[in-house]
Design a protein around this motif. Structure first.
Motif, PDB file in Angstrom:
ATOM      1  N   ILE A 208       0.816  -1.217   0.000  1.00 47.01           N
ATOM      2  CA  ILE A 208       0.000   0.000   0.000  1.00 47.01           C
ATOM      3  C   ILE A 208       0.847   1.264   0.000  1.00 47.01           C
ATOM      4  O   ILE A 208       1.704   1.464   0.874  1.00 47.01           O
ATOM      5  CB  ILE A 208      -0.950  -0.011   1.207  1.00 47.01           C
ATOM      6  CG1 ILE A 208      -1.969  -1.155   1.041  1.00 47.01           C
ATOM      7  CG2 ILE A 208      -1.679   1.327   1.346  1.00 47.01           C
ATOM      8  CD1 ILE A 208      -2.915  -1.322   2.183  1.00 47.01           C
ATOM      9  N   ILE A 209       0.579   2.093  -1.002  1.00 52.49           N
ATOM     10  CA  ILE A 209       1.111   3.454  -1.052  1.00 52.49           C
ATOM     11  C   ILE A 209      -0.006   4.383  -0.611  1.00 52.49           C
ATOM     12  O   ILE A 209      -1.122   4.319  -1.137  1.00 52.49           O
ATOM     13  CB  ILE A 209       1.571   3.827  -2.465  1.00 52.49           C
ATOM     14  CG1 ILE A 209       2.673   2.880  -2.948  1.00 52.49           C
ATOM     15  CG2 ILE A 209       2.053   5.276  -2.516  1.00 52.49           C
ATOM     16  CD1 ILE A 209       2.991   3.030  -4.427  1.00 52.49           C
ATOM     17  N   LEU A 210       0.275   5.241   0.338  1.00 53.06           N
ATOM     18  CA  LEU A 210      -0.750   6.111   0.903  1.00 53.06           C
ATOM     19  C   LEU A 210      -0.469   7.570   0.553  1.00 53.06           C
ATOM     20  O   LEU A 210       0.653   8.064   0.724  1.00 53.06           O
ATOM     21  CB  LEU A 210      -0.785   5.955   2.422  1.00 53.06           C
ATOM     22  CG  LEU A 210      -1.762   6.850   3.201  1.00 53.06           C
ATOM     23  CD1 LEU A 210      -3.204   6.507   2.871  1.00 53.06           C
ATOM     24  CD2 LEU A 210      -1.506   6.735   4.707  1.00 53.06           C
ATOM     25  N   LEU A 239      -1.325  -1.094  -4.313  1.00 50.96           N
ATOM     26  CA  LEU A 239      -2.602  -0.415  -4.132  1.00 50.96           C
ATOM     27  C   LEU A 239      -2.323   1.014  -3.671  1.00 50.96           C
ATOM     28  O   LEU A 239      -1.636   1.231  -2.666  1.00 50.96           O
ATOM     29  CB  LEU A 239      -3.457  -1.137  -3.088  1.00 50.96           C
ATOM     30  CG  LEU A 239      -4.782  -0.467  -2.694  1.00 50.96           C
ATOM     31  CD1 LEU A 239      -5.729  -0.362  -3.890  1.00 50.96           C
ATOM     32  CD2 LEU A 239      -5.457  -1.235  -1.553  1.00 50.96           C
ATOM     33  N   LEU A 240      -2.848   1.980  -4.410  1.00 48.56           N
ATOM     34  CA  LEU A 240      -2.704   3.385  -4.050  1.00 48.56           C
ATOM     35  C   LEU A 240      -3.967   3.849  -3.336  1.00 48.56           C
ATOM     36  O   LEU A 240      -5.054   3.833  -3.917  1.00 48.56           O
ATOM     37  CB  LEU A 240      -2.463   4.223  -5.309  1.00 48.56           C
ATOM     38  CG  LEU A 240      -2.465   5.753  -5.129  1.00 48.56           C
ATOM     39  CD1 LEU A 240      -1.376   6.201  -4.164  1.00 48.56           C
ATOM     40  CD2 LEU A 240      -2.307   6.444  -6.483  1.00 48.56           C
ATOM     41  N   LEU A 241      -3.820   4.238  -2.084  1.00 48.51           N
ATOM     42  CA  LEU A 241      -4.932   4.806  -1.312  1.00 48.51           C
ATOM     43  C   LEU A 241      -4.800   6.320  -1.316  1.00 48.51           C
ATOM     44  O   LEU A 241      -3.758   6.860  -0.919  1.00 48.51           O
ATOM     45  CB  LEU A 241      -4.911   4.298   0.133  1.00 48.51           C
ATOM     46  CG  LEU A 241      -5.091   2.806   0.381  1.00 48.51           C
ATOM     47  CD1 LEU A 241      -5.148   2.544   1.888  1.00 48.51           C
ATOM     48  CD2 LEU A 241      -6.343   2.287  -0.285  1.00 48.51           C
ATOM     49  N   ALA A 289      -0.257   1.668   5.786  1.00 49.26           N
ATOM     50  CA  ALA A 289       0.632   1.988   4.669  1.00 49.26           C
ATOM     51  C   ALA A 289       1.979   1.282   4.756  1.00 49.26           C
ATOM     52  O   ALA A 289       2.541   1.097   5.839  1.00 49.26           O
ATOM     53  CB  ALA A 289       0.846   3.491   4.601  1.00 49.26           C
ATOM     54  N   ASP A 290       2.488   0.928   3.586  1.00 50.48           N
ATOM     55  CA  ASP A 290       3.887   0.509   3.468  1.00 50.48           C
ATOM     56  C   ASP A 290       4.779   1.719   3.200  1.00 50.48           C
ATOM     57  O   ASP A 290       5.906   1.781   3.668  1.00 50.48           O
ATOM     58  CB  ASP A 290       4.041  -0.505   2.328  1.00 50.48           C
ATOM     59  CG  ASP A 290       3.388  -1.835   2.652  1.00 50.48           C
ATOM     60  OD1 ASP A 290       3.881  -2.531   3.554  1.00 50.48           O
ATOM     61  OD2 ASP A 290       2.376  -2.170   2.015  1.00 50.48           O
ATOM     62  N   VAL A 291       4.255   2.648   2.429  1.00 44.44           N
ATOM     63  CA  VAL A 291       4.974   3.875   2.085  1.00 44.44           C
ATOM     64  C   VAL A 291       3.954   5.011   2.051  1.00 44.44           C
ATOM     65  O   VAL A 291       2.822   4.831   1.596  1.00 44.44           O
ATOM     66  CB  VAL A 291       5.657   3.774   0.701  1.00 44.44           C
ATOM     67  CG1 VAL A 291       6.445   5.052   0.405  1.00 44.44           C
ATOM     68  CG2 VAL A 291       6.568   2.561   0.625  1.00 44.44           C
ATOM     69  N   GLU A 308       3.553  13.094  10.397  1.00 44.57           N
ATOM     70  CA  GLU A 308       2.552  12.101  10.795  1.00 44.57           C
ATOM     71  C   GLU A 308       2.956  10.714  10.306  1.00 44.57           C
ATOM     72  O   GLU A 308       2.820   9.725  11.049  1.00 44.57           O
ATOM     73  CB  GLU A 308       1.185  12.504  10.249  1.00 44.57           C
ATOM     74  CG  GLU A 308       0.614  13.731  10.934  1.00 44.57           C
ATOM     75  CD  GLU A 308      -0.634  14.275  10.275  1.00 44.57           C
ATOM     76  OE1 GLU A 308      -1.221  15.232  10.821  1.00 44.57           O
ATOM     77  OE2 GLU A 308      -1.025  13.763   9.211  1.00 44.57           O
ATOM     78  N   ALA A 309       3.444  10.624   9.078  1.00 43.87           N
ATOM     79  CA  ALA A 309       3.923   9.332   8.572  1.00 43.87           C
ATOM     80  C   ALA A 309       5.073   8.813   9.419  1.00 43.87           C
ATOM     81  O   ALA A 309       5.121   7.624   9.780  1.00 43.87           O
ATOM     82  CB  ALA A 309       4.365   9.474   7.112  1.00 43.87           C
ATOM     83  N   MET A 310       6.002   9.697   9.759  1.00 38.72           N
ATOM     84  CA  MET A 310       7.144   9.287  10.574  1.00 38.72           C
ATOM     85  C   MET A 310       6.702   8.833  11.956  1.00 38.72           C
ATOM     86  O   MET A 310       7.251   7.879  12.521  1.00 38.72           O
ATOM     87  CB  MET A 310       8.147  10.433  10.640  1.00 38.72           C
ATOM     88  CG  MET A 310       8.821  10.702   9.298  1.00 38.72           C
ATOM     89  SD  MET A 310       9.517  12.370   9.127  1.00 38.72           S
ATOM     90  CE  MET A 310      10.798  12.378  10.367  1.00 38.72           C
TER      91      MET A 310
END
Length: 404
Positions: A208-210, A239-241, A289-291, A308-310
């Motif tokens: 998953i790419i977010l 998969l792109l979210l 997410a993976d990335v 937020e991702a970090m």
């Protein structure tokens, strides 16, 4: 949490008015990043300063509210905003006034309240562009202020470029994130939650790419869709979210959003559009997410999505643009790509991370460590308290960041 020296706890603390003429009431579960900054910083600073928040009225709800222990007054927007705010300020008589993202309002308040120190907290270049703030008089208006607080060194440089004669004191105060709102990847709890959610959505086999944010051209969402043909050659289960909309808290679509969905239609099963999710529920998407991809344009001043991702322990692939390189450390917490080479570098960097769980884990954990040490709201609030406090003397406003 105690931020400053003991004298900050005086019996008569410094009075600070925080002004937000943005589109949303404060507090609110559905707001822009400007209101979120206020909602996160002010309660943390309330033990050291006497703070009141002033914002706009909404479609419903009371004219008074509380943000933790801090009172919030809501006044009508439009032409009634300035006189309403002035009535409140003249009655309360604050020592300092911090106006968010509206330089004209800050200038007018300083003209009408010369005895108060008036600051501008600027979140982007939007309201200092010619159509909002002509350069013929904008520099003079900014120079009236007692200081300008920006969220990145990039934005600091942009202001100096836009207004070469700028003499107002500039300070960089990076934004933050609430670690308690996120369940990081690579922990037993985080992985268990992730597996359960992926199974519930039927995405257990997907990588998953977010993308999280507004769906506007400046955010570069179209670059992600253009990358899919190259991605699925090596990662057929990608998969792109895409989480968000053209407007905060609204499902209304623009021509750009319709174009994005038309592009996505050529890749059935590989793109999912999800509506705006209020904070902090949005943390659930990061957990999947993976990335996280941040293909923003040159004007991205900070980008809360990066921290937020970090905080979620997820590596970031982002453009080397705006203030992003101040947050994402290339090769450590993520990968940075050149804005003029997105067609090649964006899919290549995404594939590099999607192809290596070890690298995703290593960068995700590194990002989490960086957030813990540098990008928490406690850090932002501590610096803001020092800037608003009377003992923070004039000679320390020297175009540099204040460190804890």
């Amino acid at each position: 949490m105690i931020f400053g020296r003991r004298e900050l706890k005086a019996l008569n603390p410094h009075k600070v008015a925080v002004i937000s003429p943005g589109s949303f009431v404060i507090p609110s579960g559905r707001s822009s990043s400007v209101e979120r900054v206020i909602e996160k910083v002010v309660p943390l600073a309330a033990g050291n300063l006497d703070i009141r928040v002033y914002g706009r009225t909404g479609e419903d709800g009371p004219v008074k509210a509380m943000l933790g222990t801090v009172p919030c007054s809501r006044v009508p927007g439009g032409s009634a905003y300035l006189p309403s705010i002035l009535r409140h300020l003249r009655a309360w008589r604050p020592d300092s006034v911090d106006v968010h993202n509206r330089p004209i309002l800050a200038s007018r308040l300083k003209q009408r309240m010369p005895q108060a120190k008036v600051y501008l907290s600027l979140h982007s270049t939007t309201f200092v562009q010619d159509k909002h703030f002509p350069r013929t008089w904008g520099g003079a208006a900014l120079n009236q202020l007692d200081g300008i607080i920006v969220n990145s060194h990039f934005l600091q440089r942009e202001l100096k470029n836009l207004f070469p004669g700028l003499t107002a004191k500039l300070e960089v105060n990076h934004l933050g994130v609430s670690l308690e709102d996120f369940v990081p990847r690579w922990t037993p709890v985080g992985e268990a939650l992730r597996r359960a959610r992926l199974q519930a959505y039927g995405w257990s086999s997907r990588k998953i790419i977010l993308y999280i944010g507004r769906l506007i051209p400046e955010k570069g969402v179209h670059h992600l869709l253009q990358a899919i043909p190259k991605l699925r050659v090596h990662e057929p289960e990608v998969l792109l979210l895409i989480v968000g909309g053209a407007f905060y808290g609204s499902l209304r679509e623009t021509a750009y959003v319709r174009d994005l969905k038309k592009m996505a239609g050529t890749y059935p099963g590989q793109v999912e559009f999800l509506p705006f999710t209020p904070y902090p529920q949005v943390a659930d998407w990061y957990n999947l997410a993976d990335v996280v991809a941040v293909p923003s344009g040159e004007e991205e001043a900070f980008g809360l999505v990066n921290v937020e991702a970090m905080a979620a322990g997820v590596p970031v692939v982002a453009t080397r643009a705006g203030g992003i390189p101040e947050i994402v450390e290339d090769g450590l917490s993520g990968l940075l790509v050149n804005p003029d080479r997105l067609g090649d570098e964006l899919p290549a960097s995404l594939l590099k991370l999607l192809g290596s769980e070890h690298l995703r884990r290593e960068m995700g954990l590194c990002g989490l460590d960086i957030v813990r040490s540098r990008f928490r709201w406690q850090h932002t609030a501590a610096r803001w308290v020092r800037l608003m406090s009377p003992e923070y003397s004039e000679d320390r406003w020297e175009d540099r960041q204040v460190y804890l």
